[in-house]
Design an enzyme around this catalytic site. Structure first.
Site, PDB file in Angstrom:
ATOM      1  N   VAL A  78       0.900  -1.152   0.000  1.00  0.00           N
ATOM      2  CA  VAL A  78       0.000   0.000   0.000  1.00  0.00           C
ATOM      3  C   VAL A  78       0.943   1.207   0.000  1.00  0.00           C
ATOM      4  O   VAL A  78       1.537   1.530   1.027  1.00  0.00           O
ATOM      5  CB  VAL A  78      -0.946  -0.012   1.222  1.00  0.00           C
ATOM      6  CG1 VAL A  78      -1.801   1.250   1.252  1.00  0.00           C
ATOM      7  CG2 VAL A  78      -1.839  -1.256   1.189  1.00  0.00           C
ATOM      8  N   PRO A  79       1.125   1.828  -1.165  1.00  0.00           N
ATOM      9  CA  PRO A  79       2.280   2.698  -1.403  1.00  0.00           C
ATOM     10  C   PRO A  79       2.214   4.102  -0.796  1.00  0.00           C
ATOM     11  O   PRO A  79       2.176   5.107  -1.510  1.00  0.00           O
ATOM     12  CB  PRO A  79       2.334   2.765  -2.930  1.00  0.00           C
ATOM     13  CG  PRO A  79       0.900   2.628  -3.344  1.00  0.00           C
ATOM     14  CD  PRO A  79       0.301   1.662  -2.360  1.00  0.00           C
ATOM     15  N   CYS A  80       2.270   4.179   0.512  1.00  0.00           N
ATOM     16  CA  CYS A  80       2.290   5.494   1.168  1.00  0.00           C
ATOM     17  C   CYS A  80       3.578   6.240   0.857  1.00  0.00           C
ATOM     18  O   CYS A  80       3.635   7.465   1.004  1.00  0.00           O
ATOM     19  CB  CYS A  80       2.064   5.362   2.670  1.00  0.00           C
ATOM     20  SG  CYS A  80       3.262   4.321   3.514  1.00  0.00           S
ATOM     21  N   HIS A  81       4.609   5.522   0.381  1.00  0.00           N
ATOM     22  CA  HIS A  81       5.863   6.192   0.014  1.00  0.00           C
ATOM     23  C   HIS A  81       5.682   7.122  -1.181  1.00  0.00           C
ATOM     24  O   HIS A  81       6.519   7.978  -1.436  1.00  0.00           O
ATOM     25  CB  HIS A  81       6.975   5.161  -0.271  1.00  0.00           C
ATOM     26  CG  HIS A  81       6.702   4.260  -1.431  1.00  0.00           C
ATOM     27  ND1 HIS A  81       5.942   3.106  -1.319  1.00  0.00           N
ATOM     28  CD2 HIS A  81       7.084   4.334  -2.731  1.00  0.00           C
ATOM     29  CE1 HIS A  81       5.879   2.508  -2.494  1.00  0.00           C
ATOM     30  NE2 HIS A  81       6.557   3.235  -3.368  1.00  0.00           N
TER      31      HIS A  81
END
Length: 160
Positions: free
Chosen positions: A119-122
């Site tokens: 889950v690409p919070c980056h």
């Protein structure tokens, strides 16, 4: 809860499974947690992480589930809409969620994301392009964004 440790280019990934879902992927410098025999799902998650780091995978397709409020679930679902190699600002994320006044709450929920990389919070950065807030450390956030840009053959990461 079934747990494995898996070496990645940016540290050790602790991957956890619960009730047929991957519930946590946390990357850290070292981990003293006890591990179990890898289940087929844990092995699949590790394999897909390897494919991501090899530049062969842009989307993860194993089952995931995080524990959190309905608002947090909405925030994390929004993160899944950010394309590989793209970045958005926290303000853009709040607008995507039709909640422009909730920037701080959205940023806080991003920070509670237990499924790093998957889950690409980056991919969420400051409006000025700065790399702000990443539970795994800003150097990992920068590494991930540069990795995705390199795989796509684009230059410096920027807001899209």
């Amino acid at each position: 809860m079934p747990t494995i440790l898996h070496q990645t280019p940016i540290g050790i990934a602790r991957i956890r499974e619960e009730d047929g879902f991957i519930t946590s992927v946390k990357v850290m410098d070292h981990c003293d947690d006890e591990v179990d025999i890898a289940t087929p799902l844990l092995k699949l998650a590790a394999q897909q992480l390897d494919e991501y780091f090899a530049g062969e995978r842009k989307v993860f397709d194993f089952p995931i589930k995080q524990h959190g409020s309905s608002f947090q679930q909405e925030v994390w679902e929004c993160l899944l809409q950010i394309g590989y190699g793209k970045t958005i600002s926290y303000l853009q994320q709040s607008k995507m969620m039709n909640n422009p006044l909730a920037i701080r709450a959205i940023a806080s929920s991003n920070g509670k994301n237990d499924l790093a990389i998957v889950v690409p919070c980056h991919r969420v950065i400051g409006s000025d392009g700065s790399l702000t807030g990443y539970a795994g450390g800003l150097w990992r956030k920068q590494w991930l964004l540069e990795h995705e840009a390199k795989v796509l053959g684009v230059g410096q990461t920027k807001l899209f």
